[in-house]
Design a protein around this motif. Structure first.
Motif, PDB file in Angstrom:
ATOM      1  N   VAL A   1       0.846  -1.197   0.000  1.00  0.00           N
ATOM      2  CA  VAL A   1       0.000   0.000   0.000  1.00  0.00           C
ATOM      3  C   VAL A   1       0.883   1.248   0.000  1.00  0.00           C
ATOM      4  CG1 VAL A   1      -1.977  -1.087   1.115  1.00  0.00           C
ATOM      5  CG2 VAL A   1      -0.171  -0.113   2.531  1.00  0.00           C
ATOM      6  N   TYR A   2       0.381   2.324  -0.592  1.00  0.00           N
ATOM      7  CA  TYR A   2       1.119   3.581  -0.714  1.00  0.00           C
ATOM      8  C   TYR A   2       0.187   4.743  -0.409  1.00  0.00           C
ATOM      9  CZ  TYR A   2       4.305   0.677  -3.529  1.00  0.00           C
ATOM     10  OH  TYR A   2       5.158  -0.302  -3.979  1.00  0.00           O
ATOM     11  N   THR A   3       0.764   5.886  -0.032  1.00  0.00           N
ATOM     12  CA  THR A   3      -0.008   7.111   0.127  1.00  0.00           C
ATOM     13  C   THR A   3       0.852   8.294  -0.300  1.00  0.00           C
ATOM     14  OG1 THR A   3      -1.415   8.363   1.646  1.00  0.00           O
ATOM     15  CG2 THR A   3       0.645   7.512   2.544  1.00  0.00           C
ATOM     16  N   ARG A   4       0.345   9.513  -0.173  1.00  0.00           N
ATOM     17  CA  ARG A   4       1.052  10.708  -0.618  1.00  0.00           C
ATOM     18  C   ARG A   4       2.337  10.937   0.185  1.00  0.00           C
ATOM     19  NH1 ARG A   4      -4.375  11.714  -0.797  1.00  0.00           N
ATOM     20  NH2 ARG A   4      -5.208  12.487  -2.772  1.00  0.00           N
ATOM     21  N   PRO A   5       3.370  11.486  -0.451  1.00  0.00           N
ATOM     22  CA  PRO A   5       3.441  11.969  -1.832  1.00  0.00           C
ATOM     23  C   PRO A   5       3.684  10.827  -2.830  1.00  0.00           C
ATOM     24  CG  PRO A   5       5.522  12.338  -0.764  1.00  0.00           C
ATOM     25  CD  PRO A   5       4.607  11.782   0.291  1.00  0.00           C
ATOM     26  N   ALA A   6       3.400  11.083  -4.088  1.00  0.00           N
ATOM     27  CA  ALA A   6       3.573  10.069  -5.130  1.00  0.00           C
ATOM     28  C   ALA A   6       5.041   9.788  -5.408  1.00  0.00           C
ATOM     29  CB  ALA A   6       2.865  10.509  -6.411  1.00  0.00           C
ATOM     30  N   GLU A   7       5.921  10.729  -5.030  1.00  0.00           N
ATOM     31  CA  GLU A   7       7.366  10.513  -5.182  1.00  0.00           C
ATOM     32  C   GLU A   7       8.080  11.092  -3.971  1.00  0.00           C
ATOM     33  OE1 GLU A   7      11.087  11.480  -8.238  1.00  0.00           O
ATOM     34  OE2 GLU A   7       9.000  11.815  -8.868  1.00  0.00           O
ATOM     35  N   PHE A   8       9.015  10.316  -3.427  1.00  0.00           N
ATOM     36  CA  PHE A   8       9.789  10.735  -2.261  1.00  0.00           C
ATOM     37  C   PHE A   8      11.194  10.185  -2.404  1.00  0.00           C
ATOM     38  CE2 PHE A   8      11.308   9.743   2.102  1.00  0.00           C
ATOM     39  CZ  PHE A   8      11.366  11.035   2.607  1.00  0.00           C
ATOM     40  N   ARG A   9      12.179  11.097  -2.418  1.00  0.00           N
ATOM     41  CA  ARG A   9      13.585  10.724  -2.599  1.00  0.00           C
ATOM     42  C   ARG A   9      13.807   9.894  -3.855  1.00  0.00           C
ATOM     43  NH1 ARG A   9      15.319   8.955   3.613  1.00  0.00           N
ATOM     44  NH2 ARG A   9      15.047  11.033   4.563  1.00  0.00           N
ATOM     45  N   GLY A  10      12.998  10.143  -4.846  1.00  0.00           N
ATOM     46  CA  GLY A  10      13.103   9.385  -6.084  1.00  0.00           C
ATOM     47  C   GLY A  10      12.392   8.051  -6.058  1.00  0.00           C
ATOM     48  N   TRP A  11      11.769   7.713  -4.906  1.00  0.00           N
ATOM     49  CA  TRP A  11      11.022   6.467  -4.784  1.00  0.00           C
ATOM     50  C   TRP A  11       9.581   6.742  -5.224  1.00  0.00           C
ATOM     51  CZ3 TRP A  11      12.699   6.300   1.003  1.00  0.00           C
ATOM     52  CH2 TRP A  11      14.084   6.127   1.069  1.00  0.00           C
ATOM     53  N   LYS A  12       9.167   6.097  -6.307  1.00  0.00           N
ATOM     54  CA  LYS A  12       7.878   6.408  -6.921  1.00  0.00           C
ATOM     55  C   LYS A  12       6.819   5.349  -6.618  1.00  0.00           C
ATOM     56  CE  LYS A  12       9.901   8.968 -10.809  1.00  0.00           C
ATOM     57  NZ  LYS A  12       9.984   9.091 -12.278  1.00  0.00           N
ATOM     58  N   VAL A  13       5.612   5.829  -6.503  1.00  0.00           N
ATOM     59  CA  VAL A  13       4.455   4.934  -6.390  1.00  0.00           C
ATOM     60  C   VAL A  13       4.219   4.301  -7.764  1.00  0.00           C
ATOM     61  CG1 VAL A  13       1.960   4.859  -6.004  1.00  0.00           C
ATOM     62  CG2 VAL A  13       3.418   6.268  -4.529  1.00  0.00           C
ATOM     63  N   PRO A  14       3.886   3.012  -7.837  1.00  0.00           N
ATOM     64  CA  PRO A  14       3.604   2.377  -9.133  1.00  0.00           C
ATOM     65  C   PRO A  14       2.560   3.161  -9.931  1.00  0.00           C
ATOM     66  CG  PRO A  14       3.752   0.714  -7.426  1.00  0.00           C
ATOM     67  CD  PRO A  14       3.824   2.030  -6.727  1.00  0.00           C
ATOM     68  N   ASP A  15       2.840   3.354 -11.209  1.00  0.00           N
ATOM     69  CA  ASP A  15       1.983   4.171 -12.062  1.00  0.00           C
ATOM     70  C   ASP A  15       0.535   3.695 -12.087  1.00  0.00           C
ATOM     71  OD1 ASP A  15       4.098   5.818 -12.737  1.00  0.00           O
ATOM     72  OD2 ASP A  15       4.610   4.681 -14.548  1.00  0.00           O
ATOM     73  N   VAL A  16       0.336   2.389 -12.015  1.00  0.00           N
ATOM     74  CA  VAL A  16      -1.018   1.861 -12.131  1.00  0.00           C
ATOM     75  C   VAL A  16      -1.913   2.394 -11.007  1.00  0.00           C
ATOM     76  CG1 VAL A  16      -0.486  -0.226 -10.796  1.00  0.00           C
ATOM     77  CG2 VAL A  16      -2.382  -0.246 -12.426  1.00  0.00           C
ATOM     78  N   LEU A  17      -1.338   2.650  -9.826  1.00  0.00           N
ATOM     79  CA  LEU A  17      -2.138   3.131  -8.710  1.00  0.00           C
ATOM     80  C   LEU A  17      -2.572   4.579  -8.883  1.00  0.00           C
ATOM     81  CD1 LEU A  17      -0.217   1.542  -5.698  1.00  0.00           C
ATOM     82  CD2 LEU A  17      -2.250   0.674  -6.877  1.00  0.00           C
ATOM     83  N   LEU A  18      -1.925   5.269  -9.786  1.00  0.00           N
ATOM     84  CA  LEU A  18      -2.266   6.666 -10.060  1.00  0.00           C
ATOM     85  C   LEU A  18      -3.113   6.805 -11.318  1.00  0.00           C
ATOM     86  CD1 LEU A  18       1.306   8.159  -9.458  1.00  0.00           C
ATOM     87  CD2 LEU A  18      -0.528   7.852  -7.789  1.00  0.00           C
ATOM     88  N   SER A  19      -3.407   5.684 -11.967  1.00  0.00           N
ATOM     89  CA  SER A  19      -4.057   5.719 -13.286  1.00  0.00           C
ATOM     90  C   SER A  19      -5.544   6.003 -13.222  1.00  0.00           C
ATOM     91  CB  SER A  19      -3.833   4.381 -13.999  1.00  0.00           C
ATOM     92  OG  SER A  19      -4.549   3.335 -13.336  1.00  0.00           O
ATOM     93  N   GLY A  20      -6.193   5.680 -12.107  1.00  0.00           N
ATOM     94  CA  GLY A  20      -7.645   5.832 -12.036  1.00  0.00           C
ATOM     95  C   GLY A  20      -8.392   4.682 -12.677  1.00  0.00           C
ATOM     96  N   ASN A  21      -7.668   3.729 -13.238  1.00  0.00           N
ATOM     97  CA  ASN A  21      -8.290   2.552 -13.862  1.00  0.00           C
ATOM     98  C   ASN A  21      -8.446   1.476 -12.787  1.00  0.00           C
ATOM     99  OD1 ASN A  21      -8.810   0.110 -15.259  1.00  0.00           O
ATOM    100  ND2 ASN A  21      -7.844   0.908 -17.119  1.00  0.00           N
ATOM    101  N   PHE A  22      -9.644   1.413 -12.177  1.00  0.00           N
ATOM    102  CA  PHE A  22      -9.831   0.553 -11.008  1.00  0.00           C
ATOM    103  C   PHE A  22      -9.767  -0.933 -11.344  1.00  0.00           C
ATOM    104  CE2 PHE A  22     -11.858   4.583  -9.769  1.00  0.00           C
ATOM    105  CZ  PHE A  22     -11.098   4.841  -8.631  1.00  0.00           C
ATOM    106  N   LYS A  23     -10.115  -1.291 -12.568  1.00  0.00           N
ATOM    107  CA  LYS A  23      -9.997  -2.701 -12.961  1.00  0.00           C
ATOM    108  C   LYS A  23      -8.526  -3.129 -12.972  1.00  0.00           C
ATOM    109  CE  LYS A  23     -11.467  -5.978 -16.547  1.00  0.00           C
ATOM    110  NZ  LYS A  23     -10.148  -6.603 -16.758  1.00  0.00           N
ATOM    111  N   LYS A  24      -7.675  -2.289 -13.559  1.00  0.00           N
ATOM    112  CA  LYS A  24      -6.249  -2.599 -13.597  1.00  0.00           C
ATOM    113  C   LYS A  24      -5.625  -2.530 -12.206  1.00  0.00           C
ATOM    114  CE  LYS A  24      -5.151  -1.380 -18.369  1.00  0.00           C
ATOM    115  NZ  LYS A  24      -4.278  -0.562 -19.261  1.00  0.00           N
ATOM    116  N   ILE A  25      -6.114  -1.612 -11.389  1.00  0.00           N
ATOM    117  CA  ILE A  25      -5.601  -1.499 -10.020  1.00  0.00           C
ATOM    118  C   ILE A  25      -5.901  -2.769  -9.236  1.00  0.00           C
ATOM    119  CG2 ILE A  25      -5.926  -0.318  -7.805  1.00  0.00           C
ATOM    120  CD1 ILE A  25      -6.295   2.285  -9.424  1.00  0.00           C
ATOM    121  N   GLU A  26      -7.130  -3.277  -9.351  1.00  0.00           N
ATOM    122  CA  GLU A  26      -7.494  -4.494  -8.648  1.00  0.00           C
ATOM    123  C   GLU A  26      -6.691  -5.681  -9.159  1.00  0.00           C
ATOM    124  OE1 GLU A  26      -9.331  -4.870  -5.896  1.00  0.00           O
ATOM    125  OE2 GLU A  26      -9.206  -2.688  -5.978  1.00  0.00           O
ATOM    126  N   GLU A  27      -6.455  -5.737 -10.467  1.00  0.00           N
ATOM    127  CA  GLU A  27      -5.636  -6.805 -11.029  1.00  0.00           C
ATOM    128  C   GLU A  27      -4.208  -6.723 -10.487  1.00  0.00           C
ATOM    129  OE1 GLU A  27      -5.965  -6.251 -15.206  1.00  0.00           O
ATOM    130  OE2 GLU A  27      -7.942  -7.224 -15.373  1.00  0.00           O
TER     131      GLU A  27
END
Length: 236
Positions: free
Chosen positions: A179-205
């Motif tokens: 699980v991740y929360t804000r910010p989306a990037e910290f020290r160059g460590w990024k949240v997986p793009d799919v979690l920011l996509s808004g595509n809930f089907k792909k997120i659940e997959e």
């Protein structure tokens, strides 16, 4: 749900239920906890509830009479779905068992001490023996606290988000995904793009795939159990 807890150390269990989720659950009436001390049922002038083992051996044993008198009184007041004894040699507690008991109305939990309780209580009163793991602790209170917390949080209305418990680890025999929360990037460590996509089907997959991957790496035994369960269902 009402849980009656038999313990010689009720004060040991009161604190964990005086804060956070458990406190709110009790105040809202989703669950009731009642503590009963076997010392109150002892005929000994010093309120002693333990004695030496017959046959010799190290360690004291909780006596049969105070426990029997206490349990008789409780059983005369209402019907119980289960009388549980917390013991290292019991059935291993897991999420499925927690789900099962979250739907019950009245439960008694016996907390052992010393070398345990007189076997006659186990034979004539206890309907299920439960362990929280393959280790020994000083008494059943901490084990009973773990049991109660795991069960009560599953009662509808206890958690603010009722779907939260359904995504916990061990539901469906899978560990929870990252699980991740804000910010989306910290020290160059990024949240997986799919979690920011808004595509809930792909997120659940993605979440299911990560949960499967984590379970395969850390707890492959859970996947083996799921395969066994599916095989049993298909055989019926």
């Amino acid at each position: 749900m009402r849980i009656d807890i038999v313990t010689i150390l009720p004060q040991l269990m009161e604190s964990p239920f005086a804060d956070s989720i458990m406190k709110r659950a009790l105040e809202a009436g989703h669950a009731e906890l009642h503590f009963h001390n076997p010392r109150d049922y002892s005929r000994d002038k010093h309120k002693k509830v333990d004695d030496y083992q017959f046959g010799g051996g190290a360690g004291m044993v909780m006596q049969v009479e105070p426990l029997a008198l206490l349990l008789d009184e409780l059983k005369n007041e209402r019907d119980y779905d289960e009388i549980i004894y917390m013991t290292p040699d019991g059935e291993r507690f897991d999420q499925r068992m927690a789900n099962f008991y979250s739907q019950k109305e009245n439960i008694i939990i016996i907390c052992g001490h010393y070398k345990g309780i007189d076997e006659r209580i186990r034979e004539h009163y206890v309907t299920r023996e439960v362990s929280i793991g393959d280790f020994v602790i000083s008494g059943g209170e901490l084990a009973a606290t773990v049991f109660c917390d795991a069960v009560i949080r599953l009662i509808p209305g206890v958690l603010n988000d009722e779907t939260s418990a359904l995504t916990d680890s061990f539901q469906d025999d899978l560990l929870a995904p990252p699980v991740y929360t804000r910010p989306a990037e910290f020290r160059g460590w990024k949240v997986p793009d799919v979690l920011l996509s808004g595509n809930f089907k792909k997120i659940e997959e993605w979440r299911h795939d990560r949960a499967l991957e984590k379970t395969r790496l850390r707890r492959p035994d859970l996947l083996e159990r799921e395969i066994e369960n599916n095989s049993e269902k298909n055989a019926k």
